[in-house]
Design a protein around this motif. Sequence first.
Motif, PDB file in Angstrom:
ATOM      1  N   ILE A 100     -17.649  17.986 -12.593  1.00  0.00           N
ATOM      2  CA  ILE A 100     -18.095  17.755 -11.223  1.00  0.00           C
ATOM      3  C   ILE A 100     -16.903  17.954 -10.305  1.00  0.00           C
ATOM      4  CG2 ILE A 100     -19.108  16.080  -9.622  1.00  0.00           C
ATOM      5  CD1 ILE A 100     -20.325  14.699 -12.126  1.00  0.00           C
ATOM      6  N   ASN A 101     -16.988  18.931  -9.428  1.00  0.00           N
ATOM      7  CA  ASN A 101     -15.883  19.210  -8.520  1.00  0.00           C
ATOM      8  C   ASN A 101     -16.423  19.767  -7.206  1.00  0.00           C
ATOM      9  OD1 ASN A 101     -16.479  21.972  -9.045  1.00  0.00           O
ATOM     10  ND2 ASN A 101     -15.076  21.979 -10.794  1.00  0.00           N
ATOM     11  N   THR A 106     -20.672  20.253  -7.071  1.00  0.00           N
ATOM     12  CA  THR A 106     -20.817  18.839  -6.749  1.00  0.00           C
ATOM     13  C   THR A 106     -21.945  18.216  -7.570  1.00  0.00           C
ATOM     14  OG1 THR A 106     -22.361  19.270  -4.948  1.00  0.00           O
ATOM     15  CG2 THR A 106     -20.013  19.287  -4.401  1.00  0.00           C
ATOM     16  N   LEU A 107     -22.037  16.888  -7.502  1.00  0.00           N
ATOM     17  CA  LEU A 107     -23.050  16.198  -8.307  1.00  0.00           C
ATOM     18  C   LEU A 107     -24.469  16.615  -7.924  1.00  0.00           C
ATOM     19  CD1 LEU A 107     -23.670  14.041 -10.443  1.00  0.00           C
ATOM     20  CD2 LEU A 107     -23.675  12.345  -8.609  1.00  0.00           C
ATOM     21  N   CYS A 154     -15.902  11.104  -2.555  1.00  0.00           N
ATOM     22  CA  CYS A 154     -17.008  11.471  -1.676  1.00  0.00           C
ATOM     23  C   CYS A 154     -16.507  12.384  -0.564  1.00  0.00           C
ATOM     24  CB  CYS A 154     -17.640  10.232  -1.053  1.00  0.00           C
ATOM     25  SG  CYS A 154     -18.310   9.073  -2.247  1.00  0.00           S
ATOM     26  N   GLY A 155     -17.292  13.393  -0.246  1.00  0.00           N
ATOM     27  CA  GLY A 155     -16.952  14.296   0.847  1.00  0.00           C
ATOM     28  C   GLY A 155     -17.971  14.178   1.962  1.00  0.00           C
ATOM     29  N   LEU A 170     -17.925  14.674  -4.930  1.00  0.00           N
ATOM     30  CA  LEU A 170     -17.057  15.781  -5.326  1.00  0.00           C
ATOM     31  C   LEU A 170     -16.468  15.607  -6.716  1.00  0.00           C
ATOM     32  CD1 LEU A 170     -15.110  16.223  -1.957  1.00  0.00           C
ATOM     33  CD2 LEU A 170     -17.264  17.287  -2.646  1.00  0.00           C
ATOM     34  N   SER A 171     -16.357  14.356  -7.166  1.00  0.00           N
ATOM     35  CA  SER A 171     -15.847  14.125  -8.521  1.00  0.00           C
ATOM     36  C   SER A 171     -16.154  12.699  -8.955  1.00  0.00           C
ATOM     37  CB  SER A 171     -14.331  14.374  -8.591  1.00  0.00           C
ATOM     38  OG  SER A 171     -13.621  13.386  -7.864  1.00  0.00           O
TER      39      SER A 171
END
Length: 287
Positions: free
Chosen positions: A144-145, A149-150, A180-181, A216-217
């Motif tokens: 997850i990046n 994303t998730l 979180c983004g 984001l991760s």
Amino acid sequence: KLVDPDGLILIKNAVDPSLRIELFDRFYRSGIMGECGGSWKRNDRVKGTVYGANDAILNRLFTDAAGKSVHTVEGDAVEMGLLHGQHRLEFECESDEKETVEQHFLESLNIPMNGRKVDPNYPAGDFAPTHLALSFEMVGGRTINRKKTLCGWSGDGDLAKKDDGTPKLFVNLGNHAVECGFKYDKKDKDSIDVTVNPGDAILRYNSARTWKQAVLSITPTDSKDTSGSEVPFDFVWVKFEDHAPLKREKRDVWEKIHGGKKNGLPNAWFQYKYTSLGGTKCVVELP
């Protein structure tokens, strides 16, 4: 810490380790019902195969030792390989004239007073959640990046109006750190990124409620403090939501969220129903 003056506050160590376990046990107590499952892979040769954590094939849960199909299965969510699950609860203020765990948590946090200390533009009035939205996730071998994303970039689906700034609290009860983004728009290249460690919380209000967001991760915490690792899920996201304005302004949306028919099962994310037996123990059934 005020992350952005448009309405984003990071609350470090919002939940101490012992209370974290209490809240988890409370929110995943016996009898609670929700939906769970894994993912359908694109271009999969076997249509309808549901993949769980570490590519466990969840369809196999519904075949007994004799090779017969079964409709329900009882076990541990982590051991069965469930990838994720979600459910909603009403926010309860008192239980048998005794303060509930979640009420105690909010009172100790004292969001209105502390929110205004950090940001004078924090909305007037009390923080009065009506509901809780719970979700859990296991990383299970996935990457997850930012590129993957998730669940992609999305906005809140519970805004009472276009500029609804009603405060909403997000708490990480899991044992992994979550990045979180936030973006003003999906098309924006830049984002405001915030790391939410186990026990941390994010408070969103005013125009920040209208931003797009993504996970984001999800990574193991690098802290030497292992307290709180007793929570068995990698990621447990608890949202404290005030849906009173939504009920007044958009009754149809409120009923869709709280009417128990938000998602037609099965779908690409949730294929099964679950009933908690306490903690990670549960009964999983076909819809």
